[in-house]
Write a protein that holds these residues in place. Sequence first.
Motif, short mmCIF file in Angstrom:
data_model
loop_
_atom_site.label_atom_id
_atom_site.label_comp_id
_atom_site.label_asym_id
_atom_site.label_seq_id
_atom_site.Cartn_x
_atom_site.Cartn_y
_atom_site.Cartn_z
N ILE A 107 0.87 -1.18 0.00
CA ILE A 107 0.00 0.00 0.00
C ILE A 107 0.90 1.23 0.00
CG2 ILE A 107 -1.76 1.29 1.27
CD1 ILE A 107 -2.77 -1.33 2.43
N GLY A 108 0.86 2.00 -1.06
CA GLY A 108 1.71 3.19 -1.18
C GLY A 108 1.30 3.92 -2.44
N VAL A 112 -1.76 -1.50 -4.10
CA VAL A 112 -2.91 -0.60 -3.95
C VAL A 112 -2.37 0.81 -3.75
CG1 VAL A 112 -4.89 0.03 -2.51
CG2 VAL A 112 -4.38 -2.38 -2.95
N SER A 113 -2.78 1.72 -4.61
CA SER A 113 -2.29 3.10 -4.50
C SER A 113 -3.45 4.09 -4.42
CB SER A 113 -1.40 3.44 -5.70
OG SER A 113 -2.06 3.11 -6.91
N ASN A 114 -4.44 3.91 -5.25
CA ASN A 114 -5.49 4.93 -5.39
C ASN A 114 -6.39 4.99 -4.15
OD1 ASN A 114 -7.31 6.77 -6.44
ND2 ASN A 114 -7.32 5.80 -8.46
N LEU A 123 2.28 -4.42 3.23
CA LEU A 123 3.44 -3.54 3.40
C LEU A 123 2.92 -2.12 3.26
CD1 LEU A 123 5.89 -5.23 0.82
CD2 LEU A 123 5.41 -5.94 3.18
N VAL A 124 2.97 -1.36 4.34
CA VAL A 124 2.51 0.02 4.25
C VAL A 124 3.73 0.88 3.96
CG1 VAL A 124 1.21 1.87 5.35
CG2 VAL A 124 0.71 -0.53 5.94
N SER A 125 3.80 1.38 2.72
CA SER A 125 5.01 2.06 2.24
C SER A 125 4.75 3.55 2.09
CB SER A 125 5.41 1.49 0.86
OG SER A 125 5.65 0.11 0.95
#
Length: 548
Positions: free
Chosen positions: A150-151, A178-180, A201-203
């Motif tokens: 996620i970033g 997932v970005s949006n 992974l929260v980036s």
Amino acid sequence: MSTPTSFRAWQELQEHYARIAPLHLRDLFREDPERAERFTLSFEDILFDYSKNRITNETVELLLQLAREADLPGWIRRMFAGEKINVTERRAVLHTALRNPRGTSVLVDGKDVMPEVHAVLDQMRRFSEEVREGRWLGYSGKPIRDVVNIGIGGSDLGPVMVTHALRPYHSSLNLHFVSNIDGTHLAETLRGLDPATTLFLVSSKTFGTLETLTNAKSARAWFLESAKDPAAVAKHFVAISTNEKAVVAFGIDKRNMFPFWDWVGGRYSLWSAIGLSIVLAIGMDHFEELLAGAHAVDEHFRTAPLEKNIPVIMGLLGIWYNNFFQASTHAVFPYDQYLAFLPAYLQQADMESNGKHVQKDGTPVSCTTGPILWGAPGTNGQHAFFQLLHQGTKLVPADFLVPAQSHNPLGPSDEHHRILLANCLAQTEALLRGKTAEEARQEMEAAGLAADDVTRLIPHRTFEGNRPSNTFLFRKLTPRTLGSLVALYEHKIFVQGTIWNINSFDQWGVELGKQLAQLLLPELNGEPARRPHDSSTERLLRAVRSLL
Ligand code: F6P
């Protein structure tokens, strides 16, 4: 004065342009059989052919002179030495340190950053091996099967591009991105995933980006619906960030955090812990090959003489078209489906870096800066927008990238790949030579067209040609080659930013929209406006509210 237009070479290039503009590439090639040889550089197994550009020896000499007047060699030295060349944020620019081998040292504020860089790489190796070998178990004791990064922006595009490009090196883990902020992105990604075997992974470099934090919060809620116990989060959520406080405040244990540093720009961060999704996909050994490929280019950029330095030549050619031919875009066409996301990745790298309107000291720029970068994989583009490239009225300098060998030989004698290669070479040849009216006439007569039709169709079937391109030919898309290609583009961007005398490493231009969205959000929820809007925004807000 570092303003580029005040350099002597700039004035000379302007005069030179008037002499060069009428020349046709067809004639330049005919007059000089050595042209391709002279205007080709190679780096390991990458061949960079820039002979199909509207240049002569004198053009190259003047462009190199421009680079010298801008003190490009000095700025290269300053960047590698860790000087704070990101002047607006008072930061060093050291993505190059992320790919330095062990045993080297780079000082920032008197402290060697290399031990920390390698400590994080070691942490990434340990963690990724546990996950990839099925030893990292989820809350129900099952190994991880799906990884969701996620970033957004630099915390997404690099990993998306590289994991897609290196698909042949993947293990059995499934990677998702997932970005949006659009809920559809997360909802569609999570559909069918099992919380017990999914790792998030929260980036986020800042850990303050609204999209990422909102998506991470919703992912955690989705996870807890099944896991129930908040203690289970530790087995399923890790963070990659420079901001430990915000990571902990979000509820991720700092032992599950992979750090990096403010001297890594977001759009230059795939080489840092932001690359963890890449490592989970392809393994640490392959990731190290990617780093090694980039490092090899760093050494080339740092040490090769300007005239043999590929990123320098790439950057100078871009300036030639951008500032003298007034070309406003630059296209990138990878003839490799694995590189499908390269244009999107380079769009952020280039446009966020060099889309600037003031010089380093805050005074207005005296010339146009970064081009609009765009592109799509070949051969698809040929059947979509190439018409404009061949016969339109705009000059679009373009890069063509193609591997000699495919990872997926298909058909007799690798028919698919040979057709792909032939098309790639044909396009750059067609752009160069075009088709004269006489050639068009002969072709139609040979095909038996009536004389009237021949006359009528000649203007439509004529191609002016003289359209510039670069070709990057490489053996095969390996982690090392990909690392090298990306680093070539990173340094090209640096070369151009240096000559335009802008700061390529901040991005204040993205802030205004973020601020206004924060003000509009409460209004969507029915709260009174905190500031007046223009009548269009006002009208749209009313319309949205009536449709909610
Ligand atoms: O809004 C632009 C930007 O700041 C990019 O520069 C950056 O890559 C992206 O947002 C994501 O930022 P972060 O990694 O801090 O979440």
